[in-house]
Design an enzyme around this catalytic site. Structure first.
Site, PDB file in Angstrom:
ATOM      1  N   CYS A  23       0.535  -1.138  -0.219  1.00 37.62           N
ATOM      2  CA  CYS A  23      -0.146  -0.023  -0.127  1.00 37.62           C
ATOM      3  C   CYS A  23       0.494   1.787  -0.018  1.00 37.62           C
ATOM      4  CB  CYS A  23      -1.069  -0.015   1.034  1.00 37.62           C
ATOM      5  SG  CYS A  23      -2.056   0.905   0.811  1.00 37.62           S
ATOM      6  N   LYS A  47       0.185  -4.813  -4.863  1.00 38.62           N
ATOM      7  CA  LYS A  47       0.764  -4.753  -3.214  1.00 38.62           C
ATOM      8  C   LYS A  47      -1.204  -4.323  -2.474  1.00 38.62           C
ATOM      9  CE  LYS A  47       5.304  -6.202  -3.996  1.00 38.62           C
ATOM     10  NZ  LYS A  47       5.393  -6.868  -4.733  1.00 38.62           N
ATOM     11  N   ALA A  53      -4.222  -5.538  -0.936  1.00 38.12           N
ATOM     12  CA  ALA A  53      -6.070  -6.415  -0.695  1.00 38.12           C
ATOM     13  C   ALA A  53      -6.344  -6.172  -1.418  1.00 38.12           C
ATOM     14  CB  ALA A  53      -6.127  -6.492   0.366  1.00 38.12           C
ATOM     15  N   CYS A 103      -6.453   2.012  -3.452  1.00 34.31           N
ATOM     16  CA  CYS A 103      -5.944   2.337  -2.575  1.00 34.31           C
ATOM     17  C   CYS A 103      -6.866   3.765  -2.220  1.00 34.31           C
ATOM     18  CB  CYS A 103      -4.551   2.601  -2.353  1.00 34.31           C
ATOM     19  SG  CYS A 103      -4.064   4.237  -1.431  1.00 34.31           S
TER      20      CYS A 103
HETATM   21  C1  FAD Z   1      -0.293   0.090   6.740  1.00 42.10           C
HETATM   22  C2  FAD Z   1      -0.753  -0.552   5.797  1.00 42.10           C
HETATM   23  C3  FAD Z   1      -2.128  -0.317   4.631  1.00 42.10           C
HETATM   24  C4  FAD Z   1      -3.087  -0.320   3.983  1.00 42.10           C
HETATM   25  N1  FAD Z   1      -4.023  -0.207   3.298  1.00 42.10           N
HETATM   26  C5  FAD Z   1      -4.060  -0.920   2.621  1.00 42.10           C
HETATM   27  C6  FAD Z   1      -5.793  -0.605   1.768  1.00 42.10           C
HETATM   28  O1  FAD Z   1      -6.550   0.346   1.661  1.00 42.10           O
HETATM   29  N2  FAD Z   1      -6.065  -1.370   0.394  1.00 42.10           N
HETATM   30  C7  FAD Z   1      -5.619  -2.028   0.607  1.00 42.10           C
HETATM   31  O2  FAD Z   1      -6.302  -3.044  -0.677  1.00 42.10           O
HETATM   32  N3  FAD Z   1      -4.551  -2.822   0.527  1.00 42.10           N
HETATM   33  C8  FAD Z   1      -3.751  -2.531   2.166  1.00 42.10           C
HETATM   34  N4  FAD Z   1      -2.796  -3.029   2.330  1.00 42.10           N
HETATM   35  C9  FAD Z   1      -2.060  -4.168   1.763  1.00 42.10           C
HETATM   36  C10 FAD Z   1      -2.657  -5.621   2.130  1.00 42.10           C
HETATM   37  O3  FAD Z   1      -2.561  -5.163   3.703  1.00 42.10           O
HETATM   38  C11 FAD Z   1      -1.867  -6.467   1.761  1.00 42.10           C
HETATM   39  O4  FAD Z   1      -1.129  -6.049  -0.246  1.00 42.10           O
HETATM   40  C12 FAD Z   1      -2.477  -7.668   1.642  1.00 42.10           C
HETATM   41  O5  FAD Z   1      -2.691  -8.384   2.707  1.00 42.10           O
HETATM   42  C13 FAD Z   1      -1.751  -8.852   0.873  1.00 42.10           C
HETATM   43  O6  FAD Z   1      -2.017  -9.925   1.040  1.00 42.10           O
HETATM   44  P1  FAD Z   1      -0.866 -11.147   1.202  1.00 42.10           P
HETATM   45  O7  FAD Z   1      -1.726 -12.773   1.764  1.00 42.10           O
HETATM   46  O8  FAD Z   1       0.147 -11.348   0.185  1.00 42.10           O
HETATM   47  O9  FAD Z   1       0.101 -11.174   2.381  1.00 42.10           O
HETATM   48  P2  FAD Z   1       0.173 -11.175   3.473  1.00 42.10           P
HETATM   49  O10 FAD Z   1      -1.449 -10.256   3.913  1.00 42.10           O
HETATM   50  O11 FAD Z   1       1.526  -9.943   4.230  1.00 42.10           O
HETATM   51  O12 FAD Z   1       0.225 -11.809   4.284  1.00 42.10           O
HETATM   52  C14 FAD Z   1       1.466 -13.247   4.070  1.00 42.10           C
HETATM   53  C15 FAD Z   1       1.393 -14.268   5.666  1.00 42.10           C
HETATM   54  O13 FAD Z   1       2.463 -15.171   5.284  1.00 42.10           O
HETATM   55  C16 FAD Z   1       2.802 -14.950   6.605  1.00 42.10           C
HETATM   56  N5  FAD Z   1       4.251 -15.408   6.328  1.00 42.10           N
HETATM   57  C17 FAD Z   1       5.214 -14.789   6.321  1.00 42.10           C
HETATM   58  N6  FAD Z   1       6.322 -15.821   6.149  1.00 42.10           N
HETATM   59  C18 FAD Z   1       5.565 -17.103   6.487  1.00 42.10           C
HETATM   60  C19 FAD Z   1       6.746 -18.938   6.618  1.00 42.10           C
HETATM   61  N7  FAD Z   1       7.981 -18.731   6.537  1.00 42.10           N
HETATM   62  N8  FAD Z   1       5.739 -19.583   7.345  1.00 42.10           N
HETATM   63  C20 FAD Z   1       3.840 -19.134   7.087  1.00 42.10           C
HETATM   64  N9  FAD Z   1       3.949 -18.246   7.555  1.00 42.10           N
HETATM   65  C21 FAD Z   1       4.781 -16.759   6.381  1.00 42.10           C
HETATM   66  C22 FAD Z   1       2.745 -13.422   7.341  1.00 42.10           C
HETATM   67  O14 FAD Z   1       2.772 -13.486   8.740  1.00 42.10           O
HETATM   68  C23 FAD Z   1       1.285 -13.147   7.108  1.00 42.10           C
HETATM   69  O15 FAD Z   1       0.142 -13.615   7.680  1.00 42.10           O
HETATM   70  C24 FAD Z   1      -1.988  -2.444   3.672  1.00 42.10           C
HETATM   71  C25 FAD Z   1      -1.299  -3.410   3.937  1.00 42.10           C
HETATM   72  C26 FAD Z   1      -0.215  -2.234   4.817  1.00 42.10           C
HETATM   73  C27 FAD Z   1       0.766  -2.486   5.843  1.00 42.10           C
END
Ligand code: FAD
Length: 289
Positions: A51, A198, A200, A233
């Site tokens: 984000c 990057k 959700a 966003c």
């Molecule tokens: C401050 C902030 C604001 C945001 N605002 C927005 C928004 O307004 N709108 C929007 O759409 N998106 C937003 N996002 C982005 C959104 O949160 C991410 O794009 C989304 O969570 C990506 O999902 P993911 O499953 O790919 O990764 P993540 O949500 O990062 O999930 C990955 C998971 O894998 C786990 N993991 C890591 N390594 C290992 C391992 N070795 N073994 C097992 N598990 C592991 C982690 O602990 C985590 O739980 C924001 C993010 C942040 C940080």
């Protein structure tokens, strides 16, 4: 982040350090405002980041809180970007933010990558593109750490070998999401080494592409589903207002709602961010939307 325990102390905050870190960040901003005057720094890393609007939102919401305190003029707010000419990749949103900050008296410092903090002295060190180091005093600093895929992915041999994603992000095709060297591997979410996505909201659009392409791969068919880079966003511009930034590859704007101008701020987008996004994300996690 190398020393996350510093978040919530000595004027250091980071909304990227999970819910507890965000809460402590908010408390540090309260303390900063309560001082009655001071200097706040807001940083951005050189890496791809989750984000990319969040560092900007932190600046805007702090500004709003300062205005509400009635003491805005006693505070110096500065945004530190490592890039030579931008704070955000999509030009229309970059220009919106930079122009708004110019009106609001927020200084943007280019070529300033945060490289160290002396927490006890409340001093931050920034490096420019030539390697010159600049020291800045601060009363509050919002830190956005450099980001990469988790170590399990980084050390898997599956990351890009060269280019902007090298060694940090999964080597997948930006359209099909299939691994470029191992066709039986696909990538989704933030780990993917692709130019955008990057958020959700991106994952929601990647999931059906991934499903379709995995099924095609398993049946030996051509991979026809393509991810268009959709990234979304709600860019909060003040407490009570936001711009719904939605864009894809080539920085093409991709508005979802005909009644919302993707380049105008409005209270409607703020309400959407405040009231609707969390239920929408929860529903998404449960596969309901
Ligand atoms: C401050 C902030 C604001 C945001 N605002 C927005 C928004 O307004 N709108 C929007 O759409 N998106 C937003 N996002 C982005 C959104 O949160 C991410 O794009 C989304 O969570 C990506 O999902 P993911 O499953 O790919 O990764 P993540 O949500 O990062 O999930 C990955 C998971 O894998 C786990 N993991 C890591 N390594 C290992 C391992 N070795 N073994 C097992 N598990 C592991 C982690 O602990 C985590 O739980 C924001 C993010 C942040 C940080």
């Amino acid at each position: 982040m190398k020393n996350e325990s510093l978040i919530g102390q000595q004027g250091i905050g980071s909304v990227y350090a999970g819910p507890q870190g965000a809460l402590k960040t908010s408390e540090q901003i309260d303390a900063f405002i309560a001082k009655g005057s001071g200097k706040g720094l807001f940083t951005l890393p050189t890496t791809f980041l989750k984000c990319a609007g969040a560092p900007l939102k932190m600046t805007f919401t702090t500004l709003s809180r300062l205005k509400n305190s009635g003491k805005r003029d006693a505070f110096d707010l500065q945004f530190m970007t490592p890039f030579a000419n931008r704070v955000f990749t999509v030009p229309v949103y970059n220009d919106f933010v930079v122009n708004r900050w110019a009106e609001q008296g927020v200084t943007v410092n280019y070529q300033r990558e945060l490289t160290a903090i002396d927490a006890a002295a409340k001093q931050a060190y920034f490096t420019d593109l030539n390697g010159s180091v600049f020291k800045e005093d601060y009363d509050f600093i919002h830190v956005v750490p450099p980001m990469s895929a988790p170590d399990a992915v980084r050390h898997s041999g599956l990351t890009w070998q060269e280019g902007p994603f090298a060694h940090d992000w999964l080597e997948v095709d930006q359209y099909t999401l299939q691994h470029r060297r191992y066709p039986n591997i696909f990538g989704i979410g933030d780990v993917a080494g692709i130019p955008l996505g990057k958020t959700a909201a991106s994952v929601k659009l990647q999931a059906p592409v991934l499903e379709s392409n995995i099924l095609s791969y398993l049946t030996g068919s051509e991979l026809t589903a393509k991810f268009n880079g959709y990234t979304s966003c709600p860019l909060i511009t003040a407490i009570g207002k936001a711009v719904l930034a939605e864009f894809g590859y080539g920085n093409v704007l991709m508005p979802s709602f005909g009644f919302i101008d993707p380049t105008e701020e409005s209270w409607a987008v703020w309400v959407m961010e405040e009231k609707m996004l969390q239920p929408a994300y929860n529903a998404m996690l449960l596969g309901k939307v």
